[in-house]
Each structure stands twice: as structure tokens, then as C-alpha cells.
Design a protein around this motif. Structure first.
Motif, short mmCIF file in Angstrom:
data_model
loop_
_atom_site.label_atom_id
_atom_site.label_comp_id
_atom_site.label_asym_id
_atom_site.label_seq_id
_atom_site.Cartn_x
_atom_site.Cartn_y
_atom_site.Cartn_z
N GLN A 95 0.83 -1.20 0.00
CA GLN A 95 0.00 0.00 0.00
C GLN A 95 0.86 1.26 0.00
O GLN A 95 1.95 1.27 0.57
CB GLN A 95 -0.92 0.01 1.22
N TYR A 121 -3.01 4.04 -2.83
CA TYR A 121 -2.86 3.02 -3.87
C TYR A 121 -2.53 1.67 -3.24
O TYR A 121 -1.80 1.59 -2.25
CB TYR A 121 -1.74 3.42 -4.84
N THR A 122 -3.08 0.62 -3.84
CA THR A 122 -2.79 -0.75 -3.44
C THR A 122 -2.31 -1.53 -4.66
O THR A 122 -2.99 -1.56 -5.68
CB THR A 122 -4.04 -1.44 -2.86
N LYS A 125 -2.49 0.28 -7.91
CA LYS A 125 -3.79 0.69 -8.42
C LYS A 125 -4.47 1.63 -7.43
O LYS A 125 -4.37 1.45 -6.22
CB LYS A 125 -4.67 -0.54 -8.67
N TYR A 126 -5.18 2.61 -7.96
CA TYR A 126 -5.84 3.57 -7.11
C TYR A 126 -6.91 2.88 -6.27
O TYR A 126 -7.75 2.15 -6.79
CB TYR A 126 -6.48 4.67 -7.97
N ASN A 127 -6.87 3.12 -4.97
CA ASN A 127 -7.77 2.47 -4.03
C ASN A 127 -8.13 3.49 -2.95
O ASN A 127 -7.50 3.55 -1.90
CB ASN A 127 -7.10 1.25 -3.42
N ASP A 132 -8.70 10.72 0.86
CA ASP A 132 -8.33 11.04 -0.51
C ASP A 132 -9.10 12.27 -0.99
O ASP A 132 -10.26 12.49 -0.62
CB ASP A 132 -8.63 9.88 -1.45
N SER A 168 -8.73 9.40 -10.13
CA SER A 168 -7.63 10.00 -9.38
C SER A 168 -7.00 11.13 -10.18
O SER A 168 -7.24 11.26 -11.39
CB SER A 168 -6.56 8.95 -9.04
N TRP A 183 -10.00 4.82 -13.42
CA TRP A 183 -9.66 3.41 -13.20
C TRP A 183 -10.93 2.59 -13.35
O TRP A 183 -11.79 2.58 -12.47
CB TRP A 183 -9.05 3.23 -11.81
#
Length: 203
Positions: A95, A121-122, A125-127, A132, A168, A183
């Protein structure tokens, strides 16, 4: 890092980042990105009522930076005064928390636009996490204060779409434009450039 629904993301950040004018202290003829960052982080340190884990992490890193102290191995803080850009990154296993700040000189020669952008991000990938968001402040040379804007200049900040895609933003270290990344649920991404024209961004 705490997780929450996107509906709560906006409310949490607006609560954490006060809309009152923030005094910017600096030496020399004009403020730098460091002055804007420290003004914003100091205001948070003095006035935040809720625990904003992301800003708190950057604040602690900035205090170490000001003292010349080393950061933990899982943290980096890049301060590019020449480009007017700052980025703080904190990683934990797969992460990553990424916080960016930058500013633009407005065409009227009397104001500057400052952006504060938080992304989680995880596995690359944007998470979206609890805090945020992309926010803008306007700095006035006359008052030496920066004020949180009610909306982004020239476009609507969105964090998700009707089909379930996440959105994002990436601030520019070089150039003047913001990159918007969508995404998609199927794993693909789509990018759009938001172009700066001296007073606002055009989609």
C-alpha cells in the motif's frame, strides 16, 4: 489506513481542512512551495479537530525535514522548490499513500493557485482511502493569505463514475497541466489532461 465509502471521503476532508484564510509567512520577495506547504500543514496542526491520518503523516515528515532529520525507511519527502512541487509518499507492504502539492502563478499577477492532492494506492492501483481528495487554495499577494476554494477552477472534481470507476488526479512537477485518470472496473485506465490557461483548467 482506514477505509470508508466514497460518500464519506469528501465530508471527512472538508471537515479536516478548514476554509478559513491561512496566513503564509516567508522570507524574500515571494513565497515558495515550501512556504505554502508549511502554512497549510501548520494550520492543520493548530486547528484540526478530527484525526486526518494522511495529513498528520505528512506533517510529521515535514517537521523532520525542517530539522534536517532522517525519515523512516518507508517514507520519502521530495521538495522541488524550483518546480514549485512537493510530494510525500508513505509505503506499507503493498500500500502507498501519496500526497502532492504544487502551485500556479495566475495571469493577473496578483494571485497564486495552490493544489493539495491525496491518493491511496494498493498494488499500484488507485484504491481511495478515508482522506483522498483534490483541493485548491487561492493565495493573494495583497493579503499574504491562502483560502480554500469551494470548487476546482474550470472543472468538477469527481472521485467515481456511474459505472463504478474510480477517478484519481496527478499534479504536475513539470509543465502546468493536471492528469485525470479513470480506473475502470475491468482493470483498464483512461487518462485526460486538464490544461491550465492562467486562470483555470480546461477539460
Amino acid at each position: 489506513m482506514k477505509r470508508t465509502s466514497l460518500a464519506l471521503v469528501f465530508a471527512c476532508i472538508v471537515t479536516a481542512l478548514a476554509a478559513q484564510a491561512i496566513k503564509v509567512k516567508y522570507q524574500g520577495t515571494k513565497p515558495s512551495i515550501s512556504d505554502f506547504a508549511w502554512a497549510l500543514l501548520s494550520d492543520y496542526d493548530n486547528n484540526a479537530e478530527d484525526t486526518d491520518e494522511s495529513t498528520a503523516a505528512m506533517l510529521q515528515a515535514w517537521k523532520k525535514y525542517r530539522k534536517g532529520a532522517a525519515l523512516p525507511k518507508n517514507e520519502t519527502l521530495t521538495v522541488d522548490k524550483k518546480s514549485g512541487y512537493v510530494v510525500f509518499e508513505e509505503t506499507y507492504e503493498n500500500q502507498k499513500l501519496k500526497i502532492e502539492m504544487c502551485y500556479w502563478n495566475e495571469a493577473d499577477g496578483k494571485h497564486k493557485l495552490i493544489a493539495y492532492n491525496v491518493g491511496f494506492y494498493t498494488d499500484g492501483k488507485y484504491n481511495p482511502g478515508q482522506y483522498d481528495g483534490l483541493f485548491f487554495y487561492r493565495y493573494a499577494d495583497a493579503t499574504k493569505k491562502m483560502t480554500l476554494l469551494d470548487e476546482a477552477p474550470g472543472f468538477e472534481v469527481q472521485y467515481c463514475t456511474d459505472d463504478g470507476s474510480q477517478v484519481s488526479y496527478t499534479l504536475p512537477r513539470t509543465g502546468k497541466d493536471i492528469t485525470m485518470t479513470t480506473w475502470n472496473p475491468n482493470g483498464t485506465t483512461k487518462q485526460k489532461t486538464l490544461k491550465w490557461n492562467g486562470s483555470k483548467f480546461a477539460e
